[in-house]
Design an enzyme around this catalytic site. Structure first.
Site, PDB file in Angstrom:
ATOM      1  N   ARG A 110       0.794  -1.267   0.026  1.00 56.76           N
ATOM      2  CA  ARG A 110       0.191  -0.016  -0.239  1.00 56.76           C
ATOM      3  C   ARG A 110       0.897   1.215   0.215  1.00 56.76           C
ATOM      4  O   ARG A 110       0.577   2.129  -0.637  1.00 56.76           O
ATOM      5  CB  ARG A 110      -0.940  -0.037   1.092  1.00 56.76           C
ATOM      6  N   ASN A 140      -6.142  -2.731   2.089  1.00 56.17           N
ATOM      7  CA  ASN A 140      -6.048  -4.356   2.302  1.00 56.17           C
ATOM      8  C   ASN A 140      -7.515  -4.744   2.316  1.00 56.17           C
ATOM      9  O   ASN A 140      -8.310  -4.063   3.083  1.00 56.17           O
ATOM     10  CB  ASN A 140      -5.200  -4.674   3.723  1.00 56.17           C
TER      11      ASN A 140
END
Length: 89
Positions: free
Chosen positions: A18, A36
């Site tokens: 990320r 996520n």
């Protein structure tokens, strides 16, 4: 502007995916978000010029060094985004 939804599968959590994607998006001038998913995948929405979005999708298919991307599903979506956000799980 092109806006795509990405579902990224493989070893993509716990490998700085990320944060790395956020940095790459900012470098390319792409807006959107990444987060996520409970199933171990990563989900993202990316928005920008065709070229910038294509470059970020190409990056997502490789991911950061510790990731092992097995699959990236793409679909067109809509929305207006400003900046690129790393969302909480």
């Amino acid at each position: 502007m092109k806006t795509l939804h990405l579902q990224i599968e493989g070893r993509v959590q716990g490998v700085w995916f990320r944060e790395s994607m956020r940095r790459e998006a900012e470098r390319l001038g792409v807006d959107g978000w990444v987060r996520n998913r409970p199933d171990g995948s990563v989900e993202a929405v990316v928005q920008g010029t065709d070229e910038a979005v294509a470059a970020l999708v190409a990056w997502a298919k490789m991911g950061p060094p510790l990731a092992h991307v097995e699959r990236v599903d793409l679909s067109e979506t809509e929305g207006e985004y400003s900046g690129f956000e790393k969302r909480s799980d």
